[in-house]
Write a protein that holds these residues in place. Sequence first.
Motif, PDB file in Angstrom:
ATOM      1  N   ILE A 144       9.168  11.163  -0.437  1.00 48.97           N
ATOM      2  CA  ILE A 144       7.731  11.002  -0.197  1.00 48.97           C
ATOM      3  C   ILE A 144       7.528  10.232   1.092  1.00 48.97           C
ATOM      4  N   THR A 145       6.655  10.751   1.958  1.00 47.94           N
ATOM      5  CA  THR A 145       6.303  10.081   3.206  1.00 47.94           C
ATOM      6  C   THR A 145       4.801   9.859   3.215  1.00 47.94           C
ATOM      7  N   VAL A 146       4.390   8.610   3.334  1.00 47.94           N
ATOM      8  CA  VAL A 146       2.972   8.244   3.322  1.00 47.94           C
ATOM      9  C   VAL A 146       2.541   7.877   4.735  1.00 47.94           C
ATOM     10  N   ASP A 147       1.378   8.405   5.126  1.00 53.05           N
ATOM     11  CA  ASP A 147       0.794   8.084   6.430  1.00 53.05           C
ATOM     12  C   ASP A 147      -0.697   7.825   6.215  1.00 53.05           C
ATOM     13  N   GLY A 148      -1.040   6.591   5.893  1.00 52.56           N
ATOM     14  CA  GLY A 148      -2.431   6.237   5.630  1.00 52.56           C
ATOM     15  C   GLY A 148      -2.935   6.890   4.361  1.00 52.56           C
ATOM     16  N   ASP A 149      -4.001   7.700   4.482  1.00 51.99           N
ATOM     17  CA  ASP A 149      -4.598   8.387   3.333  1.00 51.99           C
ATOM     18  C   ASP A 149      -4.061   9.810   3.161  1.00 51.99           C
ATOM     19  N   ARG A 150      -2.953  10.117   3.812  1.00 51.74           N
ATOM     20  CA  ARG A 150      -2.292  11.418   3.712  1.00 51.74           C
ATOM     21  C   ARG A 150      -0.821  11.176   3.386  1.00 51.74           C
ATOM     22  N   ALA A 151      -0.216  12.158   2.752  1.00 50.00           N
ATOM     23  CA  ALA A 151       1.206  12.039   2.424  1.00 50.00           C
ATOM     24  C   ALA A 151       1.800  13.425   2.222  1.00 50.00           C
ATOM     25  N   GLU A 152       3.112  13.487   2.301  1.00 52.01           N
ATOM     26  CA  GLU A 152       3.849  14.701   1.977  1.00 52.01           C
ATOM     27  C   GLU A 152       4.988  14.334   1.043  1.00 52.01           C
ATOM     28  N   GLY A 153       5.315  15.267   0.172  1.00 51.21           N
ATOM     29  CA  GLY A 153       6.410  15.044  -0.754  1.00 51.21           C
ATOM     30  C   GLY A 153       7.249  16.293  -0.886  1.00 51.21           C
ATOM     31  N   LYS A 154       8.554  16.078  -1.028  1.00 51.07           N
ATOM     32  CA  LYS A 154       9.493  17.183  -1.221  1.00 51.07           C
ATOM     33  C   LYS A 154      10.323  16.874  -2.456  1.00 51.07           C
ATOM     34  N   TRP A 155      10.566  17.910  -3.241  1.00 52.73           N
ATOM     35  CA  TRP A 155      11.384  17.794  -4.434  1.00 52.73           C
ATOM     36  C   TRP A 155      12.180  19.080  -4.609  1.00 52.73           C
ATOM     37  N   GLU A 197       0.834  -1.215   0.000  1.00 53.09           N
ATOM     38  CA  GLU A 197       0.000   0.000   0.000  1.00 53.09           C
ATOM     39  C   GLU A 197       0.861   1.254   0.000  1.00 53.09           C
ATOM     40  N   THR A 198       1.946   1.262   0.769  1.00 55.76           N
ATOM     41  CA  THR A 198       2.843   2.419   0.803  1.00 55.76           C
ATOM     42  C   THR A 198       3.529   2.608  -0.544  1.00 55.76           C
ATOM     43  N   LEU A 199       4.053   1.536  -1.113  1.00 63.73           N
ATOM     44  CA  LEU A 199       4.720   1.630  -2.414  1.00 63.73           C
ATOM     45  C   LEU A 199       3.748   2.059  -3.513  1.00 63.73           C
ATOM     46  N   THR A 200       2.520   1.563  -3.457  1.00 69.46           N
ATOM     47  CA  THR A 200       1.499   1.959  -4.428  1.00 69.46           C
ATOM     48  C   THR A 200       1.157   3.436  -4.269  1.00 69.46           C
ATOM     49  N   ALA A 201       1.029   3.898  -3.025  1.00 69.20           N
ATOM     50  CA  ALA A 201       0.746   5.313  -2.774  1.00 69.20           C
ATOM     51  C   ALA A 201       1.878   6.190  -3.305  1.00 69.20           C
ATOM     52  N   GLU A 202       3.126   5.802  -3.035  1.00 63.29           N
ATOM     53  CA  GLU A 202       4.264   6.575  -3.540  1.00 63.29           C
ATOM     54  C   GLU A 202       4.239   6.644  -5.064  1.00 63.29           C
ATOM     55  N   ALA A 203       3.970   5.528  -5.719  1.00 59.50           N
ATOM     56  CA  ALA A 203       3.916   5.511  -7.192  1.00 59.50           C
ATOM     57  C   ALA A 203       2.777   6.391  -7.698  1.00 59.50           C
ATOM     58  N   ASP A 204       1.616   6.319  -7.047  1.00 53.73           N
ATOM     59  CA  ASP A 204       0.474   7.159  -7.459  1.00 53.73           C
ATOM     60  C   ASP A 204       0.802   8.644  -7.286  1.00 53.73           C
ATOM     61  N   GLY A 233     -10.655   7.510  -3.063  1.00 59.48           N
ATOM     62  CA  GLY A 233      -9.712   6.452  -3.396  1.00 59.48           C
ATOM     63  C   GLY A 233      -8.608   6.868  -4.358  1.00 59.48           C
ATOM     64  N   ILE A 234      -8.560   8.158  -4.742  1.00 54.20           N
ATOM     65  CA  ILE A 234      -7.568   8.651  -5.699  1.00 54.20           C
ATOM     66  C   ILE A 234      -6.696   9.698  -5.015  1.00 54.20           C
ATOM     67  N   TRP A 235      -5.382   9.588  -5.187  1.00 53.19           N
ATOM     68  CA  TRP A 235      -4.476  10.564  -4.602  1.00 53.19           C
ATOM     69  C   TRP A 235      -4.582  11.895  -5.340  1.00 53.19           C
TER      70      TRP A 235
END
Length: 189
Positions: A111-122, A17-24, A151-153
Motif C-alpha cells: 500500500i502506498t499512501v499519498d495524502g487523500d489518495r492511495a494505491e494498493g497491490k495484492w 496519518e499514513t499508518l492510519t490510512a494503510e489500516a483503513d 473523510g472515509i477511504w
Amino acid sequence: MTSSIENQIRFLTEKVETLTAEADIRRVVSRYMLLCDVPLPEPGMTTENRIGAIVDLFSDDATWEGVGSYYESQFGFSSGRAELIKHFQGFFHPREPEMLLNCHYLTSEHITVDGDRAEGKWVHFQPWIFSDGSSVLRSSRLFNAFKKVGGIWKMSRYRTENVFIAPLTPGWAENIPKESVLSGTRAVG
C-alpha cells in the motif's frame, strides 16, 4: 529548539496519518473480500443488502475491471455506482451450478499512501466449489486505487488480472458448510 520539536511533531503526525490510512485501506479491502465470500459470514444479510454493502465500499465514480485476455472477457469493465450494482447482481444472481464456496485469501500486500489518495497491490487466491462437484483454484493480482470521500477511504478503482486458474479434483474438500456461523450472535463466554 522549538523548530526541531515542531518538525518532529509534524513528522510523527504524517507517520500516524499514513499508518492510519494503510489500516483503513486494509479494512476496506478485507471487508470487500469478506462480503464476496460464499457462504457469506454475516448471517441474515439479503443479497440486496450484501450488494449495497459492497458498493458502499466504492466511491460513486469508481471502476471495477478485469484485465488481460481471460479476465477482460469474463469480468469486463464497470464504472459508477449503477454499473457496479449491476456487476455484483450478475455475480450473486442464483445460477446452476450453484456456488457452494468462494473464500478469498490475500497476500503480498503493498500500500502506498499519498495524502487523500492511495494505491494498493495484492495477490489473492480463492477456491471456488460448485454444486456439480467441479472446483477451481484461482489466483489474481489486484491493482486498486483509493481516495478519501467525506473523510472515509473508499475504493476508486478495482482492477484484477488472472495469474492462473487450476481445476481441482472433485472431492478435494470435505465438510463444506452451507452457512457461516462465525459472525452469529452467540454470547462469548
